[in-house]
Design a protein around this motif. Sequence first.
Motif, PDB file in Angstrom:
ATOM      1  N   LEU A  81      39.598 -32.729  23.636  1.00  0.00           N
ATOM      2  CA  LEU A  81      40.171 -32.388  24.466  1.00  0.00           C
ATOM      3  C   LEU A  81      40.308 -30.909  23.851  1.00  0.00           C
ATOM      4  CD1 LEU A  81      42.862 -32.233  26.006  1.00  0.00           C
ATOM      5  CD2 LEU A  81      43.968 -32.701  23.621  1.00  0.00           C
ATOM      6  N   GLN A  82      39.878 -29.969  25.066  1.00  0.00           N
ATOM      7  CA  GLN A  82      39.517 -28.794  24.372  1.00  0.00           C
ATOM      8  C   GLN A  82      40.662 -27.599  25.229  1.00  0.00           C
ATOM      9  OE1 GLN A  82      36.490 -26.869  23.114  1.00  0.00           O
ATOM     10  NE2 GLN A  82      38.117 -24.757  22.936  1.00  0.00           N
ATOM     11  N   MET A  83      41.377 -26.851  23.950  1.00  0.00           N
ATOM     12  CA  MET A  83      42.219 -26.393  24.389  1.00  0.00           C
ATOM     13  C   MET A  83      42.338 -24.960  23.936  1.00  0.00           C
ATOM     14  SD  MET A  83      45.059 -28.751  22.356  1.00  0.00           S
ATOM     15  CE  MET A  83      44.357 -28.245  20.650  1.00  0.00           C
ATOM     16  N   ASN A  84      42.500 -23.972  25.198  1.00  0.00           N
ATOM     17  CA  ASN A  84      41.988 -22.771  25.179  1.00  0.00           C
ATOM     18  C   ASN A  84      43.755 -22.161  25.280  1.00  0.00           C
ATOM     19  OD1 ASN A  84      39.414 -23.098  24.874  1.00  0.00           O
ATOM     20  ND2 ASN A  84      39.673 -23.375  27.150  1.00  0.00           N
ATOM     21  N   SER A  85      44.269 -20.444  24.736  1.00  0.00           N
ATOM     22  CA  SER A  85      44.725 -19.846  25.543  1.00  0.00           C
ATOM     23  C   SER A  85      46.357 -20.623  24.505  1.00  0.00           C
ATOM     24  CB  SER A  85      44.747 -19.561  27.016  1.00  0.00           C
ATOM     25  OG  SER A  85      44.027 -18.654  27.481  1.00  0.00           O
ATOM     26  N   LEU A  86      46.261 -21.138  23.960  1.00  0.00           N
ATOM     27  CA  LEU A  86      47.044 -21.851  22.406  1.00  0.00           C
ATOM     28  C   LEU A  86      48.568 -21.160  22.902  1.00  0.00           C
ATOM     29  CD1 LEU A  86      44.818 -24.317  20.565  1.00  0.00           C
ATOM     30  CD2 LEU A  86      46.849 -24.837  22.326  1.00  0.00           C
ATOM     31  N   LYS A  87      49.749 -21.229  23.071  1.00  0.00           N
ATOM     32  CA  LYS A  87      50.661 -21.817  22.827  1.00  0.00           C
ATOM     33  C   LYS A  87      51.141 -21.936  21.655  1.00  0.00           C
ATOM     34  CE  LYS A  87      51.121 -20.576  28.233  1.00  0.00           C
ATOM     35  NZ  LYS A  87      51.968 -20.931  28.811  1.00  0.00           N
ATOM     36  N   PRO A  88      52.636 -21.279  21.433  1.00  0.00           N
ATOM     37  CA  PRO A  88      53.462 -22.313  19.802  1.00  0.00           C
ATOM     38  C   PRO A  88      53.670 -23.204  20.570  1.00  0.00           C
ATOM     39  CG  PRO A  88      53.587 -19.250  19.794  1.00  0.00           C
ATOM     40  CD  PRO A  88      52.425 -19.676  21.356  1.00  0.00           C
ATOM     41  N   GLU A  89      54.325 -23.169  21.965  1.00  0.00           N
ATOM     42  CA  GLU A  89      55.439 -24.280  21.973  1.00  0.00           C
ATOM     43  C   GLU A  89      54.086 -25.924  22.550  1.00  0.00           C
ATOM     44  OE1 GLU A  89      55.044 -21.940  23.721  1.00  0.00           O
ATOM     45  OE2 GLU A  89      55.066 -21.676  26.048  1.00  0.00           O
ATOM     46  N   ASP A  90      52.522 -25.622  21.988  1.00  0.00           N
ATOM     47  CA  ASP A  90      51.638 -26.229  21.724  1.00  0.00           C
ATOM     48  C   ASP A  90      51.644 -26.784  20.810  1.00  0.00           C
ATOM     49  OD1 ASP A  90      49.520 -24.613  24.089  1.00  0.00           O
ATOM     50  OD2 ASP A  90      50.408 -26.349  25.049  1.00  0.00           O
ATOM     51  N   THR A  91      52.568 -26.775  19.470  1.00  0.00           N
ATOM     52  CA  THR A  91      52.405 -27.444  18.536  1.00  0.00           C
ATOM     53  C   THR A  91      52.947 -28.598  18.567  1.00  0.00           C
ATOM     54  OG1 THR A  91      52.745 -24.878  17.272  1.00  0.00           O
ATOM     55  CG2 THR A  91      53.531 -26.673  16.184  1.00  0.00           C
ATOM     56  N   ALA A  92      52.041 -29.371  18.048  1.00  0.00           N
ATOM     57  CA  ALA A  92      53.041 -31.195  18.112  1.00  0.00           C
ATOM     58  C   ALA A  92      51.761 -32.203  17.419  1.00  0.00           C
ATOM     59  CB  ALA A  92      52.655 -31.267  19.971  1.00  0.00           C
ATOM     60  N   VAL A  93      52.062 -33.270  17.253  1.00  0.00           N
ATOM     61  CA  VAL A  93      51.111 -33.698  16.893  1.00  0.00           C
ATOM     62  C   VAL A  93      50.663 -34.617  17.739  1.00  0.00           C
ATOM     63  CG1 VAL A  93      50.442 -35.914  15.224  1.00  0.00           C
ATOM     64  CG2 VAL A  93      51.846 -34.664  13.948  1.00  0.00           C
ATOM     65  N   TYR A  94      49.263 -34.243  17.670  1.00  0.00           N
ATOM     66  CA  TYR A  94      48.387 -34.814  18.931  1.00  0.00           C
ATOM     67  C   TYR A  94      47.963 -36.368  18.548  1.00  0.00           C
ATOM     68  CZ  TYR A  94      49.403 -30.348  21.604  1.00  0.00           C
ATOM     69  OH  TYR A  94      49.279 -29.234  21.999  1.00  0.00           O
ATOM     70  N   TYR A  95      47.964 -37.246  19.434  1.00  0.00           N
ATOM     71  CA  TYR A  95      47.537 -38.576  20.004  1.00  0.00           C
ATOM     72  C   TYR A  95      46.812 -38.982  20.959  1.00  0.00           C
ATOM     73  CZ  TYR A  95      51.456 -38.743  16.774  1.00  0.00           C
ATOM     74  OH  TYR A  95      52.073 -39.337  15.549  1.00  0.00           O
ATOM     75  N   CYS A  96      45.906 -39.774  20.403  1.00  0.00           N
ATOM     76  CA  CYS A  96      44.961 -39.901  21.559  1.00  0.00           C
ATOM     77  C   CYS A  96      44.334 -41.570  21.536  1.00  0.00           C
ATOM     78  CB  CYS A  96      42.883 -40.136  21.333  1.00  0.00           C
ATOM     79  SG  CYS A  96      42.221 -40.773  20.051  1.00  0.00           S
ATOM     80  N   ALA A  97      44.868 -42.477  22.959  1.00  0.00           N
ATOM     81  CA  ALA A  97      45.385 -43.554  23.352  1.00  0.00           C
ATOM     82  C   ALA A  97      44.169 -44.351  24.690  1.00  0.00           C
ATOM     83  CB  ALA A  97      46.381 -43.300  24.094  1.00  0.00           C
ATOM     84  N   ALA A  98      43.795 -45.163  24.548  1.00  0.00           N
ATOM     85  CA  ALA A  98      43.129 -46.055  25.227  1.00  0.00           C
ATOM     86  C   ALA A  98      43.879 -47.248  25.837  1.00  0.00           C
ATOM     87  CB  ALA A  98      41.437 -46.810  24.371  1.00  0.00           C
TER      88      ALA A  98
END
Length: 120
Positions: A81-98
């Motif tokens: 997951l390439q994340m560019n132009s990050l914003k404060p509202e992107d703050t989170a715990v990120y999980y992957c799932a299959a």
Amino acid sequence: EVQLQASGGGLVQAGGSLRLSCAASGFTFDDYAIGWFRQAPGKEREGVLCISSSDGTTYYTDSVKGRFTISSDNAKNTVYLQMNSLKPEDTAVYYCAASRFGCWDTRRYWGQGTQVTVSS
């Protein structure tokens, strides 16, 4: 045993970039849809992006369009997951799932999360 290992989180300033990795094992990688989800403090978990060999890329939320992209390296059984132009509202715990049943099916295997913190 299905295992998903998310990594790459960290602290970044607003406008910065991060790349998350989800290393998968224990299943036939090509047969599964792999998605990224996130949960911010006090909020429900939401979908971000998903990728599958049958459906390509699926956006779960419009809020990341133009900023986040998803890709896979089948040789490494890894989704990024390439994340560019990050914003404060992107703050989170990120999980992957299959999921064996596609990006929209809720029958998923979950990995542990990786924290992303975007400072203003």
